[in-house]
Design a protein around this motif. Structure first.
Motif, PDB file in Angstrom:
ATOM      1  N   THR A  89       0.795  -1.180   0.208  1.00 46.74           N
ATOM      2  CA  THR A  89      -0.152  -0.129   0.031  1.00 46.74           C
ATOM      3  C   THR A  89       0.946   1.303  -0.014  1.00 46.74           C
ATOM      4  N   LYS A  90       1.903   1.338   0.803  1.00 50.16           N
ATOM      5  CA  LYS A  90       2.844   2.406   0.891  1.00 50.16           C
ATOM      6  C   LYS A  90       3.716   2.636  -0.487  1.00 50.16           C
ATOM      7  N   PHE A  91       3.887   1.456  -1.055  1.00 49.27           N
ATOM      8  CA  PHE A  91       4.511   1.469  -2.246  1.00 49.27           C
ATOM      9  C   PHE A  91       3.834   2.319  -3.250  1.00 49.27           C
ATOM     10  N   LYS A  92       2.602   1.859  -3.540  1.00 48.99           N
ATOM     11  CA  LYS A  92       1.517   2.478  -4.333  1.00 48.99           C
ATOM     12  C   LYS A  92       1.445   4.132  -4.241  1.00 48.99           C
ATOM     13  N   LYS A  93       1.287   4.345  -2.805  1.00 50.71           N
ATOM     14  CA  LYS A  93       1.080   5.702  -2.501  1.00 50.71           C
ATOM     15  C   LYS A  93       2.307   6.563  -2.835  1.00 50.71           C
ATOM     16  N   ASP A  94       3.714   5.877  -2.587  1.00 49.72           N
ATOM     17  CA  ASP A  94       4.981   6.271  -3.138  1.00 49.72           C
ATOM     18  C   ASP A  94       5.043   6.513  -4.885  1.00 49.72           C
ATOM     19  N   VAL A  95       4.376   5.722  -5.407  1.00 53.59           N
ATOM     20  CA  VAL A  95       4.351   5.684  -6.938  1.00 53.59           C
ATOM     21  C   VAL A  95       3.522   6.889  -7.414  1.00 53.59           C
ATOM     22  N   GLU A  96       2.378   7.101  -6.586  1.00 56.32           N
ATOM     23  CA  GLU A  96       1.382   8.265  -6.939  1.00 56.32           C
ATOM     24  C   GLU A  96       2.179   9.563  -6.716  1.00 56.32           C
ATOM     25  N   ALA A  97       3.123   9.648  -5.666  1.00 52.88           N
ATOM     26  CA  ALA A  97       3.793  10.935  -5.350  1.00 52.88           C
ATOM     27  C   ALA A  97       4.949  10.974  -6.448  1.00 52.88           C
ATOM     28  N   GLN A  98       5.761  10.057  -6.794  1.00 55.75           N
ATOM     29  CA  GLN A  98       6.496  10.058  -7.586  1.00 55.75           C
ATOM     30  C   GLN A  98       5.853  10.583  -9.192  1.00 55.75           C
ATOM     31  N   ILE A  99       4.845  10.108  -9.630  1.00 59.93           N
ATOM     32  CA  ILE A  99       4.039  10.618 -10.641  1.00 59.93           C
ATOM     33  C   ILE A  99       3.799  12.183 -10.548  1.00 59.93           C
ATOM     34  N   GLN A 100       3.515  12.548  -9.390  1.00 63.84           N
ATOM     35  CA  GLN A 100       3.082  13.972  -9.413  1.00 63.84           C
ATOM     36  C   GLN A 100       4.268  14.595  -9.432  1.00 63.84           C
ATOM     37  N   SER A 101       5.511  14.301  -8.834  1.00 66.53           N
ATOM     38  CA  SER A 101       6.588  15.100  -9.135  1.00 66.53           C
ATOM     39  C   SER A 101       7.256  15.032 -10.461  1.00 66.53           C
ATOM     40  N   LEU A 102       6.790  14.070 -11.147  1.00 64.15           N
ATOM     41  CA  LEU A 102       7.464  13.818 -12.434  1.00 64.15           C
ATOM     42  C   LEU A 102       6.448  14.844 -13.328  1.00 64.15           C
ATOM     43  N   VAL A 103       5.186  14.992 -13.091  1.00 60.86           N
ATOM     44  CA  VAL A 103       4.123  15.647 -14.100  1.00 60.86           C
ATOM     45  C   VAL A 103       4.223  17.150 -13.681  1.00 60.86           C
TER      46      VAL A 103
END
Length: 308
Positions: free
Chosen positions: A182-196
């Motif tokens: 669950t934490k991994f997926k939240k971190d992925v979402e945060a990484q996406i936001q930082s890229l976009v």
């Protein structure tokens, strides 16, 4: 997405800034070369081989081609697209081909399989997880699926030849501790936001955004506008490339945080609210075009054939 679409995509190019293509040979056991029907998910696995590196796993799956289908030994059909060991990320099967990573299931033809290497104690190294977050984010942006399409191999119900349903304990650390996944997926979402939503790479107050610069191409006005900074005209690189039919030439270097144009780093580039701008004369030099400036109308005049 097919091969040409993936290779020209900016997010695949960003993936190759942190990963290497280390493709295994085409063979019937671990890489049959059949095209994927879609890339609608990422299926996450673990190697179950304590201490093995991504390179060692690549060699193992490449060696599966040496099996003899005519002997009495049972053959293994298996593979995955990406292997991650700490900061070593290897793409061993192209992302436009299928891999045998999810049993006899729909996901083999419609998903990307990623294997995480484990340490000798059976855990994931923090660097392995951090690399997985970056890979997961770039795959989502590349293929356009949502974060909930990141699934564990465990989440795919298997059915054996006798009709019995079962689930594979994979990846074991994320099955035994679901909160980590669950934490991994939240971190992925945060990484996406930082890229976009890339942060401004240089202070906005260094840009004289009050002076609007217009653009003409071959004496024809365009809707593209830029600004003056220190007496130099800056234009949005991607919009300019789009209008010239060279969208695929634009990229982003995360290391230098600079805009790339046909592989060249635009040293004058500056990021404003997620849009990359660069000095028009540097852009023109890379594109092989001529450029003039009208002080009266604050207009950049580009002309000539693009030579990218």
């Amino acid at each position: 997405m097919n091969k040409s679409q993936i290779l020209s995509n900016k997010y695949y190019k960003q993936l190759l800034e942190i990963a290497v293509e280390d493709f295994i040979h085409v063979n019937q056991f671990s890489r049959d070369g059949q095209a994927l029907k879609s890339q609608s998910s990422s299926v996450w696995h673990y190697t179950a081989d304590p201490g093995a590196t991504a390179k060692r796993e690549q060699q193992y799956f490449d060696n599966l081609r040496n099996q003899n289908p005519n002997d009495s030994i049972e053959d293994r059909y298996a593979g995955a697209h990406i292997f991650i060991y700490q900061k070593d990320i290897r793409i061993i099967i192209p992302l436009w081909e299928r891999a045998y990573h999810a049993g006899n299931s729909w996901y083999n033809l419609n998903a990307i399989g990623i294997e995480l290497c484990i340490e000798k104690d059976g855990s994931f190294h923090p660097d392995t997880v951090a690399s997985a977050v970056k890979v997961g984010a770039l795959l989502q942006l590349l293929f356009g699926y949502k974060t909930d399409r990141n699934i564990r191999h465990y989440d795919i119900e298997q059915v054996n030849t006798h009709g019995t349903r079962w689930r594979k304990l994979c990846p074991k650390p994320w099955v035994e501790q679901p909160a980590l996944f669950t934490k991994f997926k939240k971190d992925v979402e945060a990484q996406i936001q930082s890229l976009v939503n890339q942060p401004v790479s240089k202070p906005v107050n260094t840009v004289n955004s009050q002076t609007v610069v217009k653009l003409e191409i071959d004496a024809k006005p365009t809707e593209i506008t830029g600004f003056l900074k220190d007496g130099k005209a800056y234009l949005p690189v991607r919009k300019l490339a789009d209008i010239l039919g060279k969208s695929d030439a634009v990229g982003w270097c995360e290391t230098s945080r600079m805009v790339l144009l046909s592989g060249y780093v635009l040293n004058s580039s500056v990021l404003i609210e997620g849009t990359g701008y660069a000095w028009v004369r540097e852009i023109a030099n890379v594109m092989g075009m001529d450029v003039d400036w009208s002080e009266d109308t604050k207009t950049v005049k580009m002309k000539g054939k693009v030579k990218l």
